[in-house]
Design a protein around this motif. Structure first.
Motif, short mmCIF file in Angstrom:
data_model
loop_
_atom_site.label_atom_id
_atom_site.label_comp_id
_atom_site.label_asym_id
_atom_site.label_seq_id
_atom_site.Cartn_x
_atom_site.Cartn_y
_atom_site.Cartn_z
N ASN A 108 5.10 73.09 -18.42
CA ASN A 108 3.94 72.69 -18.98
C ASN A 108 3.34 74.22 -18.48
O ASN A 108 4.11 75.32 -18.31
CB ASN A 108 3.72 71.84 -17.98
N LEU A 153 4.45 68.07 -4.58
CA LEU A 153 4.20 68.67 -3.70
C LEU A 153 4.45 68.07 -2.88
O LEU A 153 4.10 67.63 -1.88
CB LEU A 153 3.27 69.48 -3.38
N ASN A 154 4.10 66.37 -3.54
CA ASN A 154 3.67 64.85 -3.17
C ASN A 154 3.89 63.82 -3.24
O ASN A 154 4.48 63.30 -4.00
CB ASN A 154 2.17 64.86 -3.98
N ALA A 162 -5.31 70.43 -10.39
CA ALA A 162 -3.71 70.22 -9.82
C ALA A 162 -2.82 71.67 -9.11
O ALA A 162 -2.33 70.76 -7.94
CB ALA A 162 -2.64 70.51 -11.44
N GLU A 163 -3.49 73.09 -9.37
CA GLU A 163 -2.45 73.42 -8.05
C GLU A 163 -3.12 73.26 -6.86
O GLU A 163 -2.88 73.09 -5.50
CB GLU A 163 -3.02 75.14 -9.35
N LEU A 221 3.94 80.47 -13.51
CA LEU A 221 4.50 80.18 -11.45
C LEU A 221 5.31 81.31 -11.68
O LEU A 221 5.80 81.56 -11.30
CB LEU A 221 4.35 78.90 -11.41
N ARG A 250 3.79 60.07 -17.58
CA ARG A 250 5.05 60.43 -18.64
C ARG A 250 6.24 60.01 -17.47
O ARG A 250 7.40 60.25 -18.64
CB ARG A 250 4.71 62.35 -19.10
N ASN A 273 1.53 75.08 -16.15
CA ASN A 273 1.48 75.78 -14.58
C ASN A 273 2.88 76.18 -14.35
O ASN A 273 3.16 77.51 -13.87
CB ASN A 273 1.20 74.29 -13.82
N LEU A 281 6.03 69.28 -11.87
CA LEU A 281 4.26 69.16 -11.84
C LEU A 281 4.26 68.20 -13.24
O LEU A 281 3.07 68.73 -14.00
CB LEU A 281 3.39 70.20 -12.43
N SER A 337 2.82 61.22 -4.93
CA SER A 337 2.83 60.90 -6.54
C SER A 337 3.51 59.76 -7.41
O SER A 337 4.77 60.21 -6.99
CB SER A 337 2.48 62.34 -6.97
N ASP A 358 8.67 70.14 -3.07
CA ASP A 358 8.75 71.57 -2.08
C ASP A 358 7.86 72.70 -3.77
O ASP A 358 7.96 71.72 -4.81
CB ASP A 358 10.55 72.47 -2.53
N ASN A 359 7.24 74.04 -3.60
CA ASN A 359 6.37 74.46 -4.52
C ASN A 359 7.76 74.88 -5.20
O ASN A 359 8.65 74.63 -5.17
CB ASN A 359 5.42 75.27 -3.49
N LEU A 393 3.25 70.03 -22.80
CA LEU A 393 2.21 69.43 -22.49
C LEU A 393 0.95 68.52 -22.33
O LEU A 393 1.45 67.14 -23.44
CB LEU A 393 1.28 70.36 -23.40
N PHE A 394 0.53 68.43 -21.78
CA PHE A 394 -0.26 67.10 -20.94
C PHE A 394 -1.41 67.47 -21.95
O PHE A 394 -2.02 66.48 -22.85
CB PHE A 394 -0.68 67.04 -19.32
O1 PTJ Z 1 -0.12 72.21 -19.03
P1 PTJ Z 1 0.07 70.89 -19.71
O2 PTJ Z 1 -1.30 70.70 -20.30
O3 PTJ Z 1 1.03 70.20 -19.50
O4 PTJ Z 1 -1.44 69.98 -17.43
C1 PTJ Z 1 -0.05 70.74 -16.53
C2 PTJ Z 1 -0.99 69.47 -14.76
C3 PTJ Z 1 0.08 69.74 -14.47
C4 PTJ Z 1 -2.38 70.07 -14.96
C5 PTJ Z 1 -0.91 67.89 -15.75
O5 PTJ Z 1 0.51 67.85 -15.59
C6 PTJ Z 1 -1.73 67.77 -15.00
O6 PTJ Z 1 -2.85 67.33 -14.97
O7 PTJ Z 1 -1.23 66.95 -13.66
P2 PTJ Z 1 -1.17 66.59 -12.08
O8 PTJ Z 1 -1.23 64.68 -12.71
O9 PTJ Z 1 -2.73 66.90 -11.51
O10 PTJ Z 1 -0.35 66.47 -11.32
C7 PTJ Z 1 0.09 67.33 -11.10
C8 PTJ Z 1 1.22 67.37 -9.85
O11 PTJ Z 1 1.88 68.18 -8.89
C9 PTJ Z 1 0.12 67.17 -8.38
O12 PTJ Z 1 0.75 65.70 -7.74
C10 PTJ Z 1 0.35 68.51 -7.39
O13 PTJ Z 1 0.65 67.78 -6.04
C11 PTJ Z 1 1.99 68.79 -8.41
N1 PTJ Z 1 1.86 70.57 -7.45
C12 PTJ Z 1 0.52 71.40 -8.32
N2 PTJ Z 1 0.92 72.28 -7.75
C13 PTJ Z 1 2.50 72.49 -7.56
C14 PTJ Z 1 2.91 70.98 -7.25
N3 PTJ Z 1 4.41 70.82 -7.08
C15 PTJ Z 1 5.29 71.73 -6.61
N4 PTJ Z 1 4.99 73.28 -6.94
C16 PTJ Z 1 3.60 73.27 -7.28
N5 PTJ Z 1 2.89 74.94 -7.43
#
Ligand code: PTJ
Length: 250
Positions: free
Chosen positions: A81, A185-186, A40-41, A87, A169, A83, A164, A189, A201-202, A107-108
């Motif tokens: 969550n 940031l997307n 995701a990051e 962060l 959900r 992330n 994020l 999405s 935004d980040n 949490l996912f």
């Molecule tokens: O900790 P958990 O188990 O709840 O899991 C969390 C994640 C983030 C892994 C889970 O929710 C997931 O898989 O999310 P997605 O579907 O990959 O979506 C994450 C979204 O966050 C994407 O659209 C990314 O562009 C966005 N993103 C990633 N890092 C950042 C961000 N947006 C803002 N700031 C960031 N640093």
């Protein structure tokens, strides 16, 4: 600054991406962030690069609308969550204090170990109360683990900030009629698309920015806060972010 990112000069052209990578790595090592959080990051980092690692004026307006929503709320809740916890732990606690919001772990990929590690981590960073551990309510329309929330937390909230978030959900929370603030940031999405306030935004920049707006608006009357909420246009904010990405103007 979190351990591991102290050696990155503030004027490094990719400062925010590098800080984010280090914090996520540390989060995985500490059992806070899932391995999927690394993926995701990476996705977020790509969009941050295309946006020039800066807060667009439209994202700043979204952060202001988010602050107004949170200040107007009967019961605001900030969903956390793996992330987000890795962060911006200090910044999440500061925002919760500034707007009187609950922090709820949601949490996912929910495991009891990660729930406990994140709760401890948030308390270490100053959180007095952390919700999400009771899990005595469900968000309708989601599978069992992802649906778990607290009855006196997200289930009762009228305004929820979900950084994020995964699209399913985010859509399910929005279907419950809650005002939803999404940090993503997307701009394409589904989470950003269903949000009442998409902050493109980040999270590293967005959470402190929402807090700064909330502090500035702390003495504003309800009419002014309601005007800020009413004047914010989510579609225009998403269009602006997409235009910035397509323009390639870094
Ligand atoms: O900790 P958990 O188990 O709840 O899991 C969390 C994640 C983030 C892994 C889970 O929710 C997931 O898989 O999310 P997605 O579907 O990959 O979506 C994450 C979204 O966050 C994407 O659209 C990314 O562009 C966005 N993103 C990633 N890092 C950042 C961000 N947006 C803002 N700031 C960031 N640093």
């Amino acid at each position: 600054m979190a351990e591991g990112d102290t050696d990155i000069p503030a004027d490094h052209p990719r400062h925010d991406s590098l800080v984010t990578r280090h914090r996520i790595e540390d989060g995985v090592e500490a059992g806070i962030t899932s391995k999927q959080g690394l993926i995701a990051e990476g996705r977020g980092e790509a969009f941050d690069y295309l946006l020039g690692e800066r807060t667009l004026p439209s994202a700043d307006a979204a952060a202001r609308a988010a602050a107004a929503h949170l200040l107007l709320a009967r019961h605001p809740v900030i969903s956390v969550n793996g992330n987000a916890a890795a962060l911006v732990p200090d910044e999440l606690v500061a925002l919760a204090d500034a707007v009187g919001a609950d922090l709820e772990i949601n949490l996912f990929n929910r495991t009891e170990e990660r729930m406990a590690a994140i709760a401890d981590h948030l308390r270490d960073h100053g959180a007095s109360e952390v919700k999400g551990l009771d899990a005595d309510a469900r968000i309708p329309g989601l599978d069992h683990e992802r649906a778990k929330v607290d009855a006196d937390g997200i289930a009762d909230a009228d305004v929820v900030l979900v950084p994020l978030e995964d699209g399913d959900r985010a859509a399910a929370l929005s279907d419950l009629g809650k005002a939803e603030i999404v940090i993503d940031l997307n701009p394409l999405s589904r989470s950003a698309q269903v949000a009442d306030v998409p902050v493109v935004d980040n999270i590293l920049r967005a959470i402190p920015n929402i807090t700064a707006h909330a502090r500035e608006l702390a003495d504003a009357d309800r009419d002014e806060l309601e005007r800020i909420v009413a004047e914010f246009d989510p579609t225009a904010a998403l269009d602006d972010a997409e235009r910035a990405i397509r323009s390639g103007d870094l």
